[in-house]
Scaffold this motif. Structure first.
Motif, PDB file in Angstrom:
ATOM      1  N   GLU A   1       0.800  -1.313   0.189  1.00 36.74           N
ATOM      2  CA  GLU A   1       0.039   0.136  -0.062  1.00 36.74           C
ATOM      3  C   GLU A   1       0.893   1.194  -0.068  1.00 36.74           C
ATOM      4  N   LEU A   2       0.429   2.387  -0.729  1.00 29.36           N
ATOM      5  CA  LEU A   2       1.019   3.473  -0.739  1.00 29.36           C
ATOM      6  C   LEU A   2       1.335   4.047   0.772  1.00 29.36           C
TER       7      LEU A   2
ATOM      8  N   SER B   1       2.583  -5.770   5.992  1.00 31.82           N
ATOM      9  CA  SER B   1       1.197  -5.360   6.544  1.00 31.82           C
ATOM     10  C   SER B   1       1.754  -5.065   7.912  1.00 31.82           C
ATOM     11  N   GLY B   2       0.749  -3.949   8.323  1.00 34.52           N
ATOM     12  CA  GLY B   2       1.190  -3.759   9.959  1.00 34.52           C
ATOM     13  C   GLY B   2       0.580  -2.215  10.099  1.00 34.52           C
TER      14      GLY B   2
ATOM     15  N   ARG C   1       0.609  -9.551   4.615  1.00 32.60           N
ATOM     16  CA  ARG C   1      -0.625  -9.490   3.897  1.00 32.60           C
ATOM     17  C   ARG C   1      -0.400  -8.418   2.595  1.00 32.60           C
ATOM     18  N   TRP C   2      -0.518  -8.985   1.377  1.00 37.54           N
ATOM     19  CA  TRP C   2      -0.608  -7.975   0.295  1.00 37.54           C
ATOM     20  C   TRP C   2      -1.788  -7.227   0.094  1.00 37.54           C
TER      21      TRP C   2
ATOM     22  N   ARG D   1       3.460  -5.701  -8.150  1.00 36.66           N
ATOM     23  CA  ARG D   1       4.130  -5.606  -6.759  1.00 36.66           C
ATOM     24  C   ARG D   1       4.838  -4.316  -6.871  1.00 36.66           C
ATOM     25  N   PRO D   2       4.993  -3.253  -6.036  1.00 36.77           N
ATOM     26  CA  PRO D   2       5.765  -2.304  -6.109  1.00 36.77           C
ATOM     27  C   PRO D   2       7.167  -2.655  -5.353  1.00 36.77           C
TER      28      PRO D   2
END
Ligand code: SF4
Ligand code: SF4
Lengths: 519, 363
Positions: A59-60, A77-78, A108-109, A283-284
């Motif tokens: 995520e950005l 993720s977090g 988690r993507w 994916r970034p």
């Protein structure tokens, strides 16, 4: 393929044996990640998250700002612990804006992550846009936003894409391992980039001390006849973009120019891998392969690390120090930067963490220059380092510049061979920094001068306008008076005398005729 | 496990491990065979002279460092004073009294080196400055050459006699001999032709092997050549200077020899006699006083070769190399100023190179 000779260069002990045999391992997720908002050359990214916010992997976290910038994404993720300042991955150790993320352990993507089924069906500018959105920057250390380079097509006539797999810095093996282990993906990324650039000649350049990587890449590339693998002699600084292109094409990039001037664009192998991930999987860029090595490290290796992991996390995973290091470096020993502490986080451009022993650093007390000219022979740019250093030491920076200071690529070959152990690169860095500061000061001064001149002109204009207004009022008053007098006279005298009376009026007479006409 | 390292230094954080000391040591190693051969050929007086020269040089260096406030240990052990004195010693007549060496050492270290600012700052090669100064001040002692009398051979002077020779006391009948160069020079001036002076190649062979009168360490062209090749192999020097010097000397000698073989000796004679090879490999390549670019070094070497020939052939000194070197040393700053390597991406004049490819697209 036929190679061309490049001048100068040195043969440092490559010390690749320390880590070359170690397969890429994943670094276990650290308890906290510190993700700086500036991991590229250009303007820092603007934060897009707030304290306490839950984010998914990819995520950005921050948006790119301006033409030369790159966005930053969540490496896992977090929860965002805050957007504050944290020591930068830089020799200065100064703090920069950093997002601190507490991983939730799920890794988690984000649901929005989606690849493109066929990148080759996309328009070139669409590929560049996706690469830009993925936050990909040059991963060889230069950290120039890759999308900008993929867009060079619009301004240059390009014919060749060169993939820099030279990895000529001693100790570093991360590109070697990536090319060995994930050649398919790297080649796929290369083909996508070639499509974006519109070139049909692709050269993958790998130094001869990486025969496995050469073989793996050749195998993966066999399906694409446009790709050629160039086997380069092991020689530092073969990985310098302009020298690499010269070795491959025999042509020199004009001074102050880009390799694009001679139709060539150079990208790094790890960058190609990131492009593959961005286009195929959506994916970034949130992790990279890093070599941890040096005589002071217990278990040297190659790690895939989430961006924002601390140097300390990497070292601990590699068993800590076998002995007290004399120098901690980010990057290779030739052009790497000293690290101020093990707390600093890993960023997109960091390809190595080295902990070197005193014996490896081999630093001696500097002696006077004996003009032995070894530095002149070592310089790949045809410079005379001893003279540039002498001028710098004497404070004659213009002299140093006239000797070619600005053509110095800072490769360190000269200092590497200097028997007098003179810190030549330190002199050049100082001089370059000083020249840049002078340039800024000069720019500021011309700007100030321009503003001052503008102000003077404005004031002058106001004064002029005032004077004119005054004169006009005077003239009007005089004319009115004259008219009144004339009218009064006319009442008593014969017509025609009014003109004489007007001429006789002092105010009107003082005005030059032209102005009178105007008024 | 958190460490804070000083972030002061810039790279590179690795080094080839060369050092000035190592370079100097390699040069001395290369000089060793010719020097030992000189010791053997000329016996104890030569050995005394050698150590008197070197000892004085180190004392002078130490004193100068003290005056300049520089760290003694670091600089005294850098090897530069030792090497300068060594080069001076091997260029002296082997039986010269000890004080010739001592005075020469003081001139080399104090005048030629420290007055100019110390290590790396001197314009002229210290050993050659001292040699020329001695030649002018003490012409007698400096041209008094002896025939080789190998150590322990029957005619060689004993230890005590050697001390006497070293102190400059007459008493031992040395067979003084002319060097090949001075011999030819004298005879030529008396109207002899070369074929009479140098009968056959015997002279040349003894010049190459070193069994003739000459300076302490210069007589054996072969051993000097060996040392030179060693330095080339170790990359302490590059071929440019020696090849240019020997080449230009050889070409000039050959041309003149073709023009008049009775007046002008051939290339081989010039190469094996006197200090030609010592200078080509050990003096002209002195980094401090020679140009830094390869082109500059070629020019410098060629200049030395031409001057050596000119001085030997037409000027008053049979041994021209020291003068030739000093003259070329004076040209070094100018050569370095005008002759620079071409900068990457620029033409020789410094303008960025231009290709047609994208020139028009760059507006
Ligand atoms: S390598 Fe060092 S000592 Fe040699 S000329 Fe260059 S700066 Fe001077
Ligand atoms: S650091 Fe600069 S001067 Fe030194 S070798 Fe590299 S390009 Fe030449």
């Amino acid at each position: 393929m036929k190679l061309f000779k490049i001048r100068g260069g040195v043969h440092p002990h490559d010390n690749k044996h320390l880590a070359a045999g170690q397969a890429i391992e994943n670094l276990p997720m650290p308890a906290l990640l510190h993700i700086p908002l500036q991991q590229h050359i250009g303007a820092p990214a603007k934060p897009a998250v707030q304290r306490g916010q839950q984010v998914a992997k990819g995520e950005l976290l921050a948006l790119s700002q301006g033409a030369i910038s790159a966005p930053v994404h969540a490496p896992t993720s977090g929860r965002v612990m805050g957007v504050g300042s944290y020591p930068a991955h830089h020799a200065s150790g100064l703090s920069v804006r950093t997002v601190t993320l507490k991983p939730d352990g799920e890794d988690r993507w984000s649901d929005e992550i989606q690849g493109v089924p066929d990148p080759f069906a996309l328009a070139p500018e669409e590929i560049a846009a996706r690469v830009a959105a993925a936050g990909i920057v040059g991963m060889g250390g230069a950290t120039f936003p890759s999308a900008v380079k993929l867009n060079l097509r619009t301004r240059y006539r390009l014919h060749t894409l060169v993939i820099n797999g030279a990895e000529c810095e001693p100790y570093l093996t991360c590109d070697d391992r990536l090319m060995r282990e994930q050649a398919e993906e790297v080649i796929d990324g290369i083909r996508i980039m070639a499509h974006a650039l519109g070139v049909d000649r692709i050269i993958v350049a790998i130094e001869n001390n990486k025969p496995e990587a050469q073989a793996a890449m050749a195998l993966a590339a066999s399906m694409d006849p446009r790709i050629r693998i160039a086997r380069l002699p092991t020689r530092y600084p073969m990985g310098s973009e302009k020298h690499l292109v010269q070795a491959l094409t025999g042509r020199e990039t004009p001074a102050r120019g880009l390799t694009a001037d001679i139709g060539v664009v150079v990208h790094n192998g790890a960058t190609a891998f990131a492009v593959h991930e961005a286009l195929r999987l959506g994916r970034p860029l949130v992790s990279r392969v890093v070599t941890v090595s040096g005589g002071a490290v217990s278990r040297p290796g190659n790690l895939r690390v989430p961006l924002g992991a601390r140097v300390q996390d990497l070292l601990e995973h590699c068993g800590g120090f076998a002995q007290q290091p004399a120098q901690l470096i980010s990057g290779g020993p030739m052009m790497g930067q000293p690290l101020p502490s093990t707390r600093v986080p890993m960023v997109k451009g960091s390809n190595g963490v080295l902990a070197l022993t005193t014996a490896e650093v081999a630093r001696h007390e500097p002696m006077p220059c004996i003009r032995c000219a070894t530095c002149v022979q070592a310089c790949p740019c045809g410079l005379v380092p001893l003279d540039m250093a002498a001028h710098t030491r004497a404070g004659d920076l213009d002299g140093a510049v006239s000797l070619g200071l600005m053509d110095c690529i800072g490769c360190g070959s000269c200092a590497y061979v200097c028997p007098a152990h003179i810190p030549l690169v330190q002199y050049f860095n100082y001089a370059k920094g000083e020249m840049a500061a002078r340039g800024r000061a000069k720019q500021k001064m011309t700007e100030t001068k321009r503003l001052a001149a503008q102000r003077t002109a404005r004031m002058e204009a106001i004064k002029q306008a005032k004077r004119e207004a005054m004169a006009k009022r005077k003239r009007e008053a005089a004319a009115k008076k004259a008219a009144e007098t004339a009218a009064a006279d006319a009442a008593v005298m014969a017509p025609g005398a009014a003109a004489d009376a007007a001429v006789m009026t002092p105010g009107a007479a003082a005005e030059p005729p032209a102005t009178t006409a105007e008024a | 496990m958190q460490i804070e390292t000083p972030a002061s230094s810039a790279g590179p954080f690795a080094h080839e491990r060369s050092s000035i000391q190592r370079t100097m040591a390699l040069v001395m190693l290369a000089l060793l065979p010719a020097t030992l051969f000189g010791f053997w050929q000329f016996g104890w007086p030569a050995i005394f002279l050698f150590f008197a020269t070197i000892g004085t040089a180190l004392l002078a260096e130490s004193a100068c460092l003290k005056l300049a406030g520089k760290p003694q240990r670091l600089y005294l052990l850098d090897g530069s004073a030792l090497l300068a004195a060594w080069l001076l010693a091997v260029s002296l007549p082997p039986w010269a009294p000890w004080w010739i060496g001592a005075i020469g050492a003081v001139i080399a270290i104090v005048v030629a080196k420290h007055v100019f600012g110390g290590l790396g700052q001197n314009l002229f090669n210290p050993a050659m400055v001292a040699r020329v100064a001695l030649l002018i001040s003490f012409p007698l002692e400096m041209t008094n050459y002896v025939q080789p009398m190998p150590l322990f051979s029957a005619d060689a002077p004993g230890l005590m006699q050697s001390v006497g020779i070293s102190l400059g006391q007459p008493g031992f009948d040395a067979v003084s001999g002319a060097t090949l160069l001075s011999h030819v020079r004298t005879e030529l001036s008396q109207g002899m032709s070369l074929s009479e002076i140098i009968p056959g190649i015997a002279h040349l062979v003894s010049g190459a092997v070193g069994t003739i009168a000459g300076s302490m360490g210069e007589t054996s062209a072969l051993l000097i050549l060996l040392g030179g090749l060693f330095l080339l192999a170790k990359r302490v020097i590059t071929w440019h200077t020696p090849v240019a010097m020997i080449g230009s000397l050889a070409i000039l000698a050959t041309l003149m020899n073709l023009y008049d073989p009775e007046q002008y000796a051939g290339a081989l004679y010039h190469i094996v006699s006197g200090a030609t090879l010592l200078v080509a490999f050990f003096i002209a390549t002195d980094p401090v006083t020679s140009p830094v670019s390869k082109m500059g070094q070629i020019l410098f070497g060629a200049g030395c070769g031409v001057l050596v020939y000119v001085i030997r052939t037409w000027a008053g000194y049979p041994e021209g190399v020291a003068f030739a070197i000093l003259l070329m040393n004076a040209c070094t700053p100018m050569i370095d100023h005008y002759i620079r390597p071409r900068i990457y991406g620029r033409d020789r004049r410094g303008t960025p190179i231009e290709y047609a490819d994208n020139a028009e697209m760059r507006k």
